[in-house]
Design a protein around this motif. Structure first.
Motif, short mmCIF file in Angstrom:
data_model
loop_
_atom_site.label_atom_id
_atom_site.label_comp_id
_atom_site.label_asym_id
_atom_site.label_seq_id
_atom_site.Cartn_x
_atom_site.Cartn_y
_atom_site.Cartn_z
N ASP A 9 0.79 -1.12 -0.04
CA ASP A 9 -0.03 0.02 0.14
C ASP A 9 0.86 1.28 -0.10
O ASP A 9 0.17 2.38 0.25
CB ASP A 9 -0.92 0.12 1.31
CG ASP A 9 -0.35 -0.19 2.59
OD1 ASP A 9 1.05 -0.14 2.37
OD2 ASP A 9 -0.96 -0.14 3.57
N ALA A 10 2.21 0.97 -0.19
CA ALA A 10 2.85 2.09 -0.26
C ALA A 10 2.58 3.09 -1.85
O ALA A 10 2.17 2.53 -2.55
CB ALA A 10 4.60 1.78 -0.20
N PRO A 11 2.93 4.46 -1.55
CA PRO A 11 2.75 5.18 -2.84
C PRO A 11 3.54 4.61 -3.90
O PRO A 11 4.66 4.14 -3.66
CB PRO A 11 3.03 6.38 -2.47
CG PRO A 11 3.86 6.46 -1.36
CD PRO A 11 3.55 5.11 -0.44
N PRO A 55 -4.49 -11.62 -2.96
CA PRO A 55 -4.56 -10.19 -3.11
C PRO A 55 -4.37 -9.68 -4.33
O PRO A 55 -3.92 -10.32 -5.48
CB PRO A 55 -3.52 -9.70 -2.21
CG PRO A 55 -2.39 -10.56 -2.29
CD PRO A 55 -3.13 -12.20 -2.47
N PRO A 56 -4.75 -8.37 -4.72
CA PRO A 56 -4.52 -7.88 -5.91
C PRO A 56 -3.28 -7.41 -6.39
O PRO A 56 -2.82 -7.45 -7.49
CB PRO A 56 -5.48 -6.60 -5.82
CG PRO A 56 -5.49 -6.18 -4.26
CD PRO A 56 -5.75 -7.51 -3.80
N VAL A 57 -2.39 -7.09 -5.42
CA VAL A 57 -0.99 -6.91 -5.58
C VAL A 57 -0.21 -7.82 -4.55
O VAL A 57 -0.66 -7.83 -3.40
CB VAL A 57 -0.50 -5.47 -5.87
CG1 VAL A 57 -1.33 -4.77 -6.93
CG2 VAL A 57 -0.82 -4.63 -4.50
N LEU A 58 1.20 -8.09 -4.89
CA LEU A 58 1.89 -8.87 -3.78
C LEU A 58 3.42 -8.88 -4.11
O LEU A 58 3.88 -8.84 -5.13
CB LEU A 58 1.75 -10.37 -3.75
CG LEU A 58 2.03 -11.19 -2.85
CD1 LEU A 58 1.56 -10.74 -1.44
CD2 LEU A 58 1.82 -12.74 -3.21
N ASN A 59 4.04 -8.17 -3.06
CA ASN A 59 5.46 -8.35 -3.10
C ASN A 59 5.90 -9.61 -3.07
O ASN A 59 5.53 -10.46 -2.33
CB ASN A 59 6.06 -7.48 -2.09
CG ASN A 59 5.71 -5.82 -2.00
OD1 ASN A 59 5.70 -5.43 -3.05
ND2 ASN A 59 5.91 -5.39 -0.93
N VAL A 60 6.97 -9.84 -4.15
CA VAL A 60 7.39 -11.22 -3.90
C VAL A 60 9.13 -11.05 -4.03
O VAL A 60 9.77 -10.67 -4.81
CB VAL A 60 7.09 -11.75 -5.26
CG1 VAL A 60 7.67 -13.31 -5.38
CG2 VAL A 60 5.42 -12.07 -5.54
N GLY A 70 14.19 -2.18 -0.33
CA GLY A 70 13.55 -3.47 0.42
C GLY A 70 12.09 -3.67 0.30
O GLY A 70 11.57 -2.48 -0.18
N LEU A 71 11.50 -4.65 0.27
CA LEU A 71 10.38 -5.12 0.20
C LEU A 71 9.78 -5.60 1.22
O LEU A 71 10.27 -6.60 1.88
CB LEU A 71 10.10 -6.16 -1.15
CG LEU A 71 10.34 -5.63 -2.38
CD1 LEU A 71 10.19 -6.74 -3.55
CD2 LEU A 71 9.36 -4.36 -2.78
N ASP A 72 8.57 -5.27 1.81
CA ASP A 72 7.85 -5.76 2.96
C ASP A 72 7.02 -7.09 2.39
O ASP A 72 6.30 -6.84 1.51
CB ASP A 72 6.81 -4.76 3.73
CG ASP A 72 6.10 -5.33 4.93
OD1 ASP A 72 5.85 -6.47 4.60
OD2 ASP A 72 6.06 -4.62 5.72
N VAL A 73 7.48 -8.03 2.71
CA VAL A 73 6.87 -9.34 2.19
C VAL A 73 6.00 -10.02 3.51
O VAL A 73 5.74 -11.43 3.52
CB VAL A 73 8.01 -10.45 1.84
CG1 VAL A 73 8.69 -9.72 0.51
CG2 VAL A 73 9.16 -10.79 2.80
N ILE A 74 5.38 -9.40 4.18
CA ILE A 74 4.56 -9.95 5.44
C ILE A 74 3.52 -10.78 4.66
O ILE A 74 2.91 -11.65 5.08
CB ILE A 74 4.16 -9.17 6.56
CG1 ILE A 74 5.51 -8.96 7.32
CG2 ILE A 74 3.12 -9.65 7.28
CD1 ILE A 74 5.17 -7.67 8.32
N LEU A 75 2.82 -10.01 3.67
CA LEU A 75 1.67 -10.45 3.19
C LEU A 75 1.97 -11.90 2.28
O LEU A 75 1.20 -12.80 2.42
CB LEU A 75 1.14 -9.41 2.01
CG LEU A 75 -0.27 -9.77 1.54
CD1 LEU A 75 -1.31 -10.10 2.45
CD2 LEU A 75 -0.75 -8.83 0.64
#
Length: 264
Positions: free
Chosen positions: A116-118, A199-204, A237-242
């Motif tokens: 959800d980051a810009p 989800p609609p978008v996902l960091n991988v 860096g990517l938050d990959v908690i999701l």
């Protein structure tokens, strides 16, 4: 056309690209339908931009790796057309669609970036991928904001060319990036297609950051340093908690990245 079959493999659009070729080397499990424009090597022949999709066997989903990474703004805009073809086909078949996007949509922002980051892309490629994500948004589509894939990124390209040079920042360190390997990506794709919702978008990426210098050292590749130019990004860096809540990956590891990327 046939509908969803979770025991089948997915249709992978763009099998001749870097990611497609890397996945083909490590894929295990139900065999995918590999798509290329020419049908080389027994793949499904489909000129995505100029022809309707041919008849398919049953598939578990669609993975859109086909895309354009360089060129004019008009050429990069084809990323939307390619992804839309996959999204439309997935809607007709009633199967989920995973579209390869990129961490470049976030631009050079500091910290661990959540979904959800810009979106603040710094180049035409990132802007094209932002437009693509917006165009294909639908309940059955998930855009994967993929980190550096070992063996498929700029570091691997530099190794191939020879004479690798890394930026060195004021803290004495080189660039650190969110990474994963082709085998990791294979597992993520299979895991996402097996769950009932995405989800609609996902960091991988793997959790954590990998130092490019450590990857090179693990691969036995010599390199030189240069002072980092103004605007160079020490960390991305990517938050990959999701992702970890859906399909957990192990922590970032330079040695494993070197091995998965075929760099050693």
């Amino acid at each position: 056309m046939p509908s969803r079959d979770i025991s089948a493999g997915p249709l992978i659009m763009g099998a001749s690209g870097r990611l497609g070729r890397a996945l083909a080397q490590v894929w295990a499990g139900p065999a995918p339908v590999w798509q290329t424009r020419s049908g080389a090597g027994g793949s499904l022949a489909w000129d995505i931009l100029n022809a309707p999709a041919p008849e398919l066997p049953a598939v578990s989903g669609i993975v859109v790796l086909a895309g354009v990474t360089t060129g004019s703004a008009a050429e990069l805009a084809l990323n939307t057309d390619l992804a839309q073809a996959g999204a439309d086909l997935g809607a007709r078949l009633g199967v989920p669609v995973l579209v390869a996007s990129t961490q470049a949509v976030y631009g050079p922002q500091p910290g661990l970036l959540r979904e959800d980051a810009p979106l603040m892309p710094a180049n035409d490629y990132g802007r094209a991928k932002c437009a693509m994500e917006a165009a294909v948004a639908a309940p059955h589509v998930t855009c994967l904001r993929i980190g550096n894939v070992a063996g498929c990124d700029a570091l691997a390209a530099g190794i191939t060319r020879g004479g690798v040079v890394l930026d060195r920042f004021a803290d004495g360190q080189g660039p650190r990036r969110a990474m994963l390997g082709p085998l990791d990506l294979c597992h993520v794709i299979q895991g996402l297609l097996a769950v009932p919702a995405r989800p609609p978008v996902l960091n991988v990426a793997r959790p954590g950051l990998v130092a490019m210098a450590d990857v090179l050292t693990a691969a036995g590749v010599t390199f030189d340093w240069r002072d980092a130019p103004q605007g160079a990004l020490p960390e991305l860096g990517l938050d990959v908690i999701l992702l970890q809540g859906i399909f957990p990956l192990p922590a970032a590891d330079a040695r494993d990245m070197a091995m998965q990327g075929g760099l050693r």
